[in-house]
Design an enzyme around this catalytic site. Sequence first.
Site, PDB file in Angstrom:
ATOM      1  N   SER A  67       0.822  -1.215   0.000  1.00 17.70           N
ATOM      2  CA  SER A  67       0.000   0.000   0.000  1.00 17.70           C
ATOM      3  C   SER A  67       0.860   1.271   0.000  1.00 17.70           C
ATOM      4  CB  SER A  67      -0.892   0.010   1.244  1.00 17.70           C
ATOM      5  OG  SER A  67      -1.740   1.142   1.192  1.00 17.70           O
ATOM      6  N   SER A  70      -4.589  -1.270   0.168  1.00 19.28           N
ATOM      7  CA  SER A  70      -5.829  -1.036   0.931  1.00 19.28           C
ATOM      8  C   SER A  70      -7.025  -1.699   0.235  1.00 19.28           C
ATOM      9  CB  SER A  70      -6.070   0.473   1.052  1.00 19.28           C
ATOM     10  OG  SER A  70      -6.053   1.064  -0.246  1.00 19.28           O
ATOM     11  N   ASP A  71      -6.855  -2.087  -1.017  1.00 19.12           N
ATOM     12  CA  ASP A  71      -7.941  -2.754  -1.742  1.00 19.12           C
ATOM     13  C   ASP A  71      -7.844  -4.279  -1.673  1.00 19.12           C
ATOM     14  OD1 ASP A  71      -7.439  -0.069  -3.860  1.00 19.12           O
ATOM     15  OD2 ASP A  71      -9.404  -0.457  -2.926  1.00 19.12           O
ATOM     16  N   HIS A 101      -7.028  -2.725  -9.937  1.00 21.24           N
ATOM     17  CA  HIS A 101      -7.858  -1.571  -9.594  1.00 21.24           C
ATOM     18  C   HIS A 101      -7.064  -0.324  -9.967  1.00 21.24           C
ATOM     19  CE1 HIS A 101     -10.170   1.477  -7.662  1.00 21.24           C
ATOM     20  NE2 HIS A 101      -9.237   1.727  -6.768  1.00 21.24           N
ATOM     21  N   HIS A 109      -7.563   4.283 -10.786  1.00 22.81           N
ATOM     22  CA  HIS A 109      -8.421   5.475 -10.750  1.00 22.81           C
ATOM     23  C   HIS A 109      -8.299   6.181 -12.098  1.00 22.81           C
ATOM     24  CE1 HIS A 109      -9.105   5.864  -6.176  1.00 22.81           C
ATOM     25  NE2 HIS A 109      -8.793   4.627  -6.483  1.00 22.81           N
ATOM     26  N   ASP A 117     -14.614  -6.743 -28.420  1.00 15.44           N
ATOM     27  CA  ASP A 117     -13.472  -7.679 -28.508  1.00 15.44           C
ATOM     28  C   ASP A 117     -12.927  -8.052 -27.139  1.00 15.44           C
ATOM     29  OD1 ASP A 117     -11.952  -6.563 -31.656  1.00 15.44           O
ATOM     30  OD2 ASP A 117     -13.410  -8.140 -31.167  1.00 15.44           O
ATOM     31  N   HIS A 171     -15.981   5.161  -6.316  1.00 17.55           N
ATOM     32  CA  HIS A 171     -14.598   4.665  -6.222  1.00 17.55           C
ATOM     33  C   HIS A 171     -13.961   4.624  -7.597  1.00 17.55           C
ATOM     34  CE1 HIS A 171     -11.651   1.745  -4.024  1.00 17.55           C
ATOM     35  NE2 HIS A 171     -11.045   2.730  -4.651  1.00 17.55           N
ATOM     36  N   TYR A 217     -22.074 -19.189 -21.720  1.00 15.45           N
ATOM     37  CA  TYR A 217     -22.183 -17.749 -21.503  1.00 15.45           C
ATOM     38  C   TYR A 217     -23.607 -17.468 -21.062  1.00 15.45           C
ATOM     39  CZ  TYR A 217     -22.420 -12.772 -22.516  1.00 15.45           C
ATOM     40  OH  TYR A 217     -22.633 -11.415 -22.445  1.00 15.45           O
TER      41      TYR A 217
HETATM   42  O1  LIG Z   1      -8.998   4.541  -3.431  1.00 17.99           O
HETATM   43  C1  LIG Z   1      -8.025   4.233  -2.770  1.00 17.99           C
HETATM   44  C2  LIG Z   1      -7.712   4.925  -1.501  1.00 17.99           C
HETATM   45  O2  LIG Z   1      -8.797   5.745  -1.154  1.00 17.99           O
HETATM   46  C3  LIG Z   1      -7.081   3.147  -3.208  1.00 17.99           C
HETATM   47  O3  LIG Z   1      -7.679   2.454  -4.301  1.00 17.99           O
HETATM   48  C4  LIG Z   1      -5.737   3.747  -3.615  1.00 17.99           C
HETATM   49  O4  LIG Z   1      -5.914   4.487  -4.739  1.00 17.99           O
HETATM   50  C5  LIG Z   1      -4.696   2.654  -3.842  1.00 17.99           C
HETATM   51  O5  LIG Z   1      -4.280   2.283  -2.588  1.00 17.99           O
HETATM   52  P1  LIG Z   1      -3.055   1.283  -2.302  1.00 17.99           P
HETATM   53  O6  LIG Z   1      -3.142   0.128  -3.260  1.00 17.99           O
HETATM   54  O7  LIG Z   1      -1.764   2.066  -2.508  1.00 17.99           O
HETATM   55  O8  LIG Z   1      -3.278   0.886  -0.863  1.00 17.99           O
END
Ligand SMILES: O=C(CO)[C@@H](O)[C@H](O)COP(=O)(O)O
Length: 242
Positions: free
Chosen positions: A44, A74-75, A94, A96, A119, A170, A229
């Site tokens: 993290s 944190s995820d 994940h 952003h 695709d 998120h 499917y």
């Molecule tokens: O949205 C969040 C934190 O609010 C997380 O998704 C961070 O963007 C990535 O966190 P780490 O993987 O560095 O813990």
Amino acid sequence: MLEDLKQKVYDANMLLPKLDLVTFTWGNVSQIDRESGLFVIKPSGVDYDKLRPEDMVVVNLKGEVVEGDMNPSSDTPTHMYLYNHFPNIGGVVHTHSPWAVSFAQAKKDVQAFGTTHADTFYGDVPAADALTQDEIEGEYELNTGEVIVRTFKERGIDPDAVPAVLVSQHGPFTWGKDAADAVHNAKVLEVVAEMNYHTLMLNPYSDNHVPQYLLDKHYYRKHGANAYYGQDNAKSKDHAKH
Ligand SMILES: O=C(CO)[C@@H](O)[C@H](O)COP(=O)(O)O
């Protein structure tokens, strides 16, 4: 332990800044070793330019750290939940990334308007409900994983056919057969989200959605005619023949 897997997960994490999918540390990649039931995930809050393969954290499917000097992403609870509920996936990402986050925050699906989408995603990429918070032993736990799995169940979407979701409040989560495949899907999602935005700006009533039988066809072409499917296999095979 799992040194090869740590290297793979490190390499996949380093693709995120390279593909313009993350700013600062806003993103994480993991991959599971289904044999041992352990997955490896980025630590993290570590800058990508300081990250090393040996920093990767090994976690079990109860969420316990098995090896690692730093806290896992944190995820991690979300990655773990997805590995526990989507048995065919091998890697989770994940980010952003701005276009996918915009659709997530707007709680709007990224629709299958063309083959660029079809695709990779054999249907619309769903926007999941907002985060839920449950009090678990006095601690608040954001049940993002539960929200994702519930969305796919309620909407009858096969996670192997649509390896992505947009979590409101998120951002996007994608998955695949391994970490590299999940990163590929994260990049495709970001590109098609931007295309979706411009398509809807050009034609807000755009209904030129790729028909489901064509989406099925793309799926079977990639996964083989016997791939299931969400439909009767006999019917699916007919689709695949056209
Ligand atoms: O949205 C969040 C934190 O609010 C997380 O998704 C961070 O963007 C990535 O966190 P780490 O993987 O560095 O813990």
